[in-house]
Design a protein around this motif. Structure first.
Motif, PDB file in Angstrom:
ATOM      1  N   ASP A  87      12.913  18.440   1.197  1.00 47.64           N
ATOM      2  CA  ASP A  87      12.360  19.241   2.289  1.00 47.64           C
ATOM      3  C   ASP A  87      10.857  19.064   2.490  1.00 47.64           C
ATOM      4  O   ASP A  87      10.335  19.386   3.552  1.00 47.64           O
ATOM      5  N   SER A  88      10.153  18.574   1.468  1.00 50.85           N
ATOM      6  CA  SER A  88       8.701  18.452   1.599  1.00 50.85           C
ATOM      7  C   SER A  88       8.180  17.034   1.377  1.00 50.85           C
ATOM      8  O   SER A  88       6.977  16.834   1.303  1.00 50.85           O
ATOM      9  N   THR A  89       9.074  16.061   1.302  1.00 52.12           N
ATOM     10  CA  THR A  89       8.634  14.683   1.074  1.00 52.12           C
ATOM     11  C   THR A  89       9.385  13.708   1.978  1.00 52.12           C
ATOM     12  O   THR A  89      10.604  13.582   1.887  1.00 52.12           O
ATOM     13  N   ILE A  90       8.624  13.059   2.845  1.00 52.05           N
ATOM     14  CA  ILE A  90       9.172  12.062   3.760  1.00 52.05           C
ATOM     15  C   ILE A  90       8.502  10.732   3.452  1.00 52.05           C
ATOM     16  O   ILE A  90       7.274  10.649   3.389  1.00 52.05           O
ATOM     17  N   GLU A 128       4.538   1.973  16.249  1.00 52.86           N
ATOM     18  CA  GLU A 128       5.537   1.117  16.895  1.00 52.86           C
ATOM     19  C   GLU A 128       4.952   0.416  18.119  1.00 52.86           C
ATOM     20  O   GLU A 128       5.258  -0.755  18.374  1.00 52.86           O
ATOM     21  N   GLU A 129       4.090   1.112  18.860  1.00 57.18           N
ATOM     22  CA  GLU A 129       3.446   0.507  20.031  1.00 57.18           C
ATOM     23  C   GLU A 129       2.510  -0.634  19.638  1.00 57.18           C
ATOM     24  O   GLU A 129       2.221  -1.515  20.439  1.00 57.18           O
ATOM     25  N   LYS A 130       2.039  -0.620  18.383  1.00 54.93           N
ATOM     26  CA  LYS A 130       1.166  -1.682  17.890  1.00 54.93           C
ATOM     27  C   LYS A 130       1.965  -2.876  17.349  1.00 54.93           C
ATOM     28  O   LYS A 130       1.402  -3.818  16.814  1.00 54.93           O
ATOM     29  N   GLY A 131       3.299  -2.820  17.469  1.00 57.31           N
ATOM     30  CA  GLY A 131       4.133  -3.939  17.068  1.00 57.31           C
ATOM     31  C   GLY A 131       4.642  -3.871  15.640  1.00 57.31           C
ATOM     32  O   GLY A 131       4.943  -4.899  15.040  1.00 57.31           O
ATOM     33  N   PHE A 132       4.770  -2.669  15.108  1.00 54.61           N
ATOM     34  CA  PHE A 132       5.268  -2.493  13.750  1.00 54.61           C
ATOM     35  C   PHE A 132       6.620  -1.795  13.788  1.00 54.61           C
ATOM     36  O   PHE A 132       6.956  -1.112  14.745  1.00 54.61           O
ATOM     37  N   GLU A 133       7.367  -1.982  12.722  1.00 50.94           N
ATOM     38  CA  GLU A 133       8.662  -1.342  12.549  1.00 50.94           C
ATOM     39  C   GLU A 133       8.485  -0.201  11.555  1.00 50.94           C
ATOM     40  O   GLU A 133       7.753  -0.341  10.579  1.00 50.94           O
ATOM     41  N   VAL A 134       9.158   0.917  11.795  1.00 46.34           N
ATOM     42  CA  VAL A 134       9.053   2.070  10.895  1.00 46.34           C
ATOM     43  C   VAL A 134      10.452   2.549  10.526  1.00 46.34           C
ATOM     44  O   VAL A 134      11.321   2.691  11.386  1.00 46.34           O
ATOM     45  N   PHE A 135      10.641   2.787   9.229  1.00 49.03           N
ATOM     46  CA  PHE A 135      11.874   3.408   8.746  1.00 49.03           C
ATOM     47  C   PHE A 135      11.470   4.662   7.995  1.00 49.03           C
ATOM     48  O   PHE A 135      10.641   4.613   7.092  1.00 49.03           O
ATOM     49  N   THR A 136      12.044   5.788   8.374  1.00 48.69           N
ATOM     50  CA  THR A 136      11.716   7.076   7.761  1.00 48.69           C
ATOM     51  C   THR A 136      12.891   7.553   6.921  1.00 48.69           C
ATOM     52  O   THR A 136      14.031   7.527   7.365  1.00 48.69           O
ATOM     53  N   GLU A 137      12.567   7.973   5.699  1.00 53.22           N
ATOM     54  CA  GLU A 137      13.586   8.463   4.772  1.00 53.22           C
ATOM     55  C   GLU A 137      13.144   9.814   4.217  1.00 53.22           C
ATOM     56  O   GLU A 137      12.048   9.943   3.683  1.00 53.22           O
ATOM     57  N   LYS A 138      14.013  10.822   4.339  1.00 53.94           N
ATOM     58  CA  LYS A 138      13.713  12.156   3.827  1.00 53.94           C
ATOM     59  C   LYS A 138      14.168  12.239   2.380  1.00 53.94           C
ATOM     60  O   LYS A 138      15.360  12.128   2.092  1.00 53.94           O
ATOM     61  N   LEU A 139      13.222  12.417   1.462  1.00 56.55           N
ATOM     62  CA  LEU A 139      13.571  12.545   0.047  1.00 56.55           C
ATOM     63  C   LEU A 139      14.012  13.967  -0.271  1.00 56.55           C
ATOM     64  O   LEU A 139      14.963  14.180  -1.011  1.00 56.55           O
ATOM     65  N   PRO A 164       4.613  15.290   4.388  1.00 55.35           N
ATOM     66  CA  PRO A 164       5.494  16.444   4.181  1.00 55.35           C
ATOM     67  C   PRO A 164       6.427  16.701   5.374  1.00 55.35           C
ATOM     68  O   PRO A 164       7.251  17.604   5.345  1.00 55.35           O
ATOM     69  N   PHE A 165       6.284  15.915   6.445  1.00 54.46           N
ATOM     70  CA  PHE A 165       7.114  16.052   7.648  1.00 54.46           C
ATOM     71  C   PHE A 165       7.158  14.687   8.337  1.00 54.46           C
ATOM     72  O   PHE A 165       6.375  13.791   7.993  1.00 54.46           O
ATOM     73  N   VAL A 166       8.039  14.525   9.303  1.00 57.54           N
ATOM     74  CA  VAL A 166       8.113  13.269  10.051  1.00 57.54           C
ATOM     75  C   VAL A 166       6.929  13.238  11.030  1.00 57.54           C
ATOM     76  O   VAL A 166       6.834  14.084  11.914  1.00 57.54           O
ATOM     77  N   PRO A 167       6.020  12.271  10.866  1.00 53.62           N
ATOM     78  CA  PRO A 167       4.843  12.200  11.736  1.00 53.62           C
ATOM     79  C   PRO A 167       5.161  11.462  13.046  1.00 53.62           C
ATOM     80  O   PRO A 167       4.682  10.353  13.300  1.00 53.62           O
ATOM     81  N   ALA A 168       5.985  12.083  13.890  1.00 55.07           N
ATOM     82  CA  ALA A 168       6.509  11.432  15.097  1.00 55.07           C
ATOM     83  C   ALA A 168       5.428  10.827  16.006  1.00 55.07           C
ATOM     84  O   ALA A 168       5.566   9.674  16.418  1.00 55.07           O
ATOM     85  N   VAL A 177       0.850  -1.191   0.000  1.00 57.09           N
ATOM     86  CA  VAL A 177       0.000   0.000   0.000  1.00 57.09           C
ATOM     87  C   VAL A 177       0.883   1.237   0.000  1.00 57.09           C
ATOM     88  O   VAL A 177       1.851   1.325   0.746  1.00 57.09           O
ATOM     89  N   LYS A 178       0.517   2.187  -0.858  1.00 53.20           N
ATOM     90  CA  LYS A 178       1.204   3.481  -0.890  1.00 53.20           C
ATOM     91  C   LYS A 178       0.142   4.546  -0.658  1.00 53.20           C
ATOM     92  O   LYS A 178      -0.832   4.626  -1.386  1.00 53.20           O
ATOM     93  N   TYR A 179       0.326   5.336   0.399  1.00 54.06           N
ATOM     94  CA  TYR A 179      -0.644   6.384   0.739  1.00 54.06           C
ATOM     95  C   TYR A 179       0.091   7.706   0.900  1.00 54.06           C
ATOM     96  O   TYR A 179       0.902   7.877   1.804  1.00 54.06           O
ATOM     97  N   ASP A 180      -0.191   8.647   0.005  1.00 51.05           N
ATOM     98  CA  ASP A 180       0.370   9.989   0.098  1.00 51.05           C
ATOM     99  C   ASP A 180      -0.608  10.846   0.885  1.00 51.05           C
ATOM    100  O   ASP A 180      -1.672  11.229   0.386  1.00 51.05           O
ATOM    101  N   ALA A 181      -0.260  11.123   2.134  1.00 47.19           N
ATOM    102  CA  ALA A 181      -1.145  11.859   3.037  1.00 47.19           C
ATOM    103  C   ALA A 181      -0.994  13.370   2.916  1.00 47.19           C
ATOM    104  O   ALA A 181      -1.680  14.116   3.617  1.00 47.19           O
ATOM    105  N   THR A 182      -0.151  13.839   2.017  1.00 45.85           N
ATOM    106  CA  THR A 182       0.130  15.267   1.901  1.00 45.85           C
ATOM    107  C   THR A 182      -1.135  16.094   1.682  1.00 45.85           C
ATOM    108  O   THR A 182      -1.382  17.066   2.403  1.00 45.85           O
ATOM    109  N   LEU A 183      -1.936  15.716   0.707  1.00 42.84           N
ATOM    110  CA  LEU A 183      -3.152  16.473   0.402  1.00 42.84           C
ATOM    111  C   LEU A 183      -4.151  16.422   1.563  1.00 42.84           C
ATOM    112  O   LEU A 183      -4.745  17.445   1.918  1.00 42.84           O
ATOM    113  N   ASP A 184      -4.317  15.242   2.157  1.00 42.21           N
ATOM    114  CA  ASP A 184      -5.221  15.133   3.315  1.00 42.21           C
ATOM    115  C   ASP A 184      -4.760  16.050   4.444  1.00 42.21           C
ATOM    116  O   ASP A 184      -5.576  16.762   5.049  1.00 42.21           O
ATOM    117  N   LEU A 185      -3.466  16.060   4.732  1.00 46.16           N
ATOM    118  CA  LEU A 185      -2.944  16.914   5.799  1.00 46.16           C
ATOM    119  C   LEU A 185      -3.160  18.395   5.487  1.00 46.16           C
ATOM    120  O   LEU A 185      -3.528  19.171   6.373  1.00 46.16           O
TER     121      LEU A 185
END
Length: 81
Positions: free
Chosen positions: A71-74, A58-69, A47-51, A11-19
């Motif tokens: 200034d406006s795409t994470i 992560e608390e739900k048992g998932f692993e997350v890797f964040t990569e900054k492409l 568009p930012f790191v959704p910390a 699944v690929k979800y670009d949340a930029t427009l929703d945000l």
């Protein structure tokens, strides 16, 4: 990390427009990641790191890797641990 493989992105979800429209993606993302199997990856684009959301995931048992492409795409790659 070695587990970030494009072929495994289910699944690929670009949340930029929703945000930009004031729609927070947390409910959608936390629901959709539950459908991931084994090595499948959910790609959340923001568009930012959704910390706070990453912490919930992560608390739900998932692993997350964040990569900054740029200034406006994470790219946030999510998979089961």
């Amino acid at each position: 990390p070695l587990w970030v493989i494009n072929e495994n992105i289910k699944v690929k979800y670009d949340a930029t427009l929703d945000l930009e429209n004031g729609i927070h993606p947390a409910a959608k993302v936390t629901k959709e990641i539950l459908e991931l199997k084994n090595e499948e990856i959910y790609l959340l684009i923001t568009p930012f790191v959704p910390a706070p959301l990453i912490k919930i995931i992560e608390e739900k048992g998932f692993e997350v890797f964040t990569e900054k492409l740029n200034d406006s795409t994470i790219y946030n790659f999510i998979k089961r641990k």
